[in-house]
Design an enzyme around this catalytic site. Structure first.
Site, short mmCIF file in Angstrom:
data_model
loop_
_atom_site.label_atom_id
_atom_site.label_comp_id
_atom_site.label_asym_id
_atom_site.label_seq_id
_atom_site.Cartn_x
_atom_site.Cartn_y
_atom_site.Cartn_z
N PRO A 89 0.67 -1.17 -0.12
CA PRO A 89 0.25 0.05 0.10
C PRO A 89 0.95 1.15 0.00
CG PRO A 89 -0.33 -1.34 1.98
CD PRO A 89 0.69 -1.95 1.20
N GLU A 116 3.46 -6.51 8.21
CA GLU A 116 3.64 -5.10 8.10
C GLU A 116 4.81 -4.93 6.66
OE1 GLU A 116 2.52 -2.42 9.70
OE2 GLU A 116 1.38 -4.30 10.49
N ARG A 158 -3.53 -9.03 -20.51
CA ARG A 158 -4.53 -8.72 -21.66
C ARG A 158 -3.73 -7.84 -22.64
NH1 ARG A 158 -7.15 -4.19 -21.02
NH2 ARG A 158 -9.37 -4.94 -21.87
N ASP A 173 -9.83 0.64 -24.45
CA ASP A 173 -10.34 0.62 -23.19
C ASP A 173 -10.54 1.79 -22.40
OD1 ASP A 173 -10.36 -1.93 -22.65
OD2 ASP A 173 -8.16 -1.96 -21.95
#
Ligand code: ADE
Length: 243
Positions: A89, A116, A158, A173
């Site tokens: 993150p 962590e 993809r 897209d």
């Protein structure tokens, strides 16, 4: 393209062998190796984590185990180095542009952290030998990197030649022109009293392209004004600006 994933939960990566990705593997377009990090532990508990220096909650993944795993998976040939991707993150955002960068690589190795995170020295050490990217798939916290790897690999796969049935799908897209894609419709013409917009049935290709562009602009304006603000001025035509 070759993809290796190192994780303490190899089963989490089973979806890499399903559907579109599975077909790409069967057809030899992608080669996937999933490795159990605990194979590189040497104690009876097969421990991969330890308490953090400086205190605080949670555990940190041990550098010795990651070092052994990455040495084995990445090899020692200086002429053949993968790009090491570490989902976290606290990484830089994973975007369609990053997906395109990864799709041009011959070899990606993913290191899935839990707890962590991984001792920072591991990433600093390998950054001297190969490109190392810490990437985040969004501003929320997952329990580990495995689901992020599934997301990243699907977005990258993809884009590889031959993986999608119709290569135009990737070219058209959301994000490929910096805008979100507008709505789409199929048969029947009327469903529960709701009609398909006339223009899409008109056969007028220029009008259809203009309508799609307008809906994409509208949708982006309402849902992602940040994307619209980031477009270079030349990305908008005369008609766009009137909207
Ligand atoms: N691991 C935990 N949360 C994550 C996130 N948001 N992106 C990538 N890896 C993660």
């Amino acid at each position: 393209m070759r993809i290796d994933v190192i994780t303490i939960f190899p089963g989490y990566l089973d979806p890499l062998r399903e559907a579109l990705l599975g077909k790409a593997v069967d057809r030899g377009l992608i080669e996937i190796g999933v490795h159990d990090l605990r194979d590189w532990t040497h104690d009876v508990h097969r421990a991969v984590d330890d308490s953090p220096y400086g205190g605080g909650p949670g555990m940190v993944m041990k550098p010795q185990v990651w070092g052994a795993a990455l040495d084995a998976v990445c090899g020692t040939d200086p002429d053949r180095r993968p790009r090491l991707v570490v989902p976290t993150p606290s990484g830089r955002p994973f975007t369609q542009a990053v997906a395109r960068e990864y799709a041009a690589e011959p070899w990606l190795v993913f290191a899935c952290g839990r707890y962590e995170g991984i001792d920072q020295r591991v990433l600093d050490h390998y950054a001297e030998r190969m490109p190392v990217d810490e990437v985040s798939i969004g501003d929320y916290v997952l329990v580990g990197g495995e689901v992020a790897v599934l997301v990243i690999v699907e977005a990258v796969a993809r884009l590889l030649p031959g993986v999608l049935g119709n290569p135009a799908s990737a070219a058209e897209d959301s994000f490929s022109d910096g805008l979100l894609e507008g709505p789409c419709y199929t048969r029947p013409e009327v469903w529960r009293g709701r009609e398909v917009p006339d223009v899409l049935r008109s056969g007028n290709h220029a009008a259809i392209a203009r309508w799609r562009r307008d809906r994409a602009l509208e949708r982006t304006f309402h849902r992602r004004p940040d994307l619209l603000a980031a477009l270079p001025p030349e990305a908008l035509d005369r008609h766009d600006r009137k909207l």
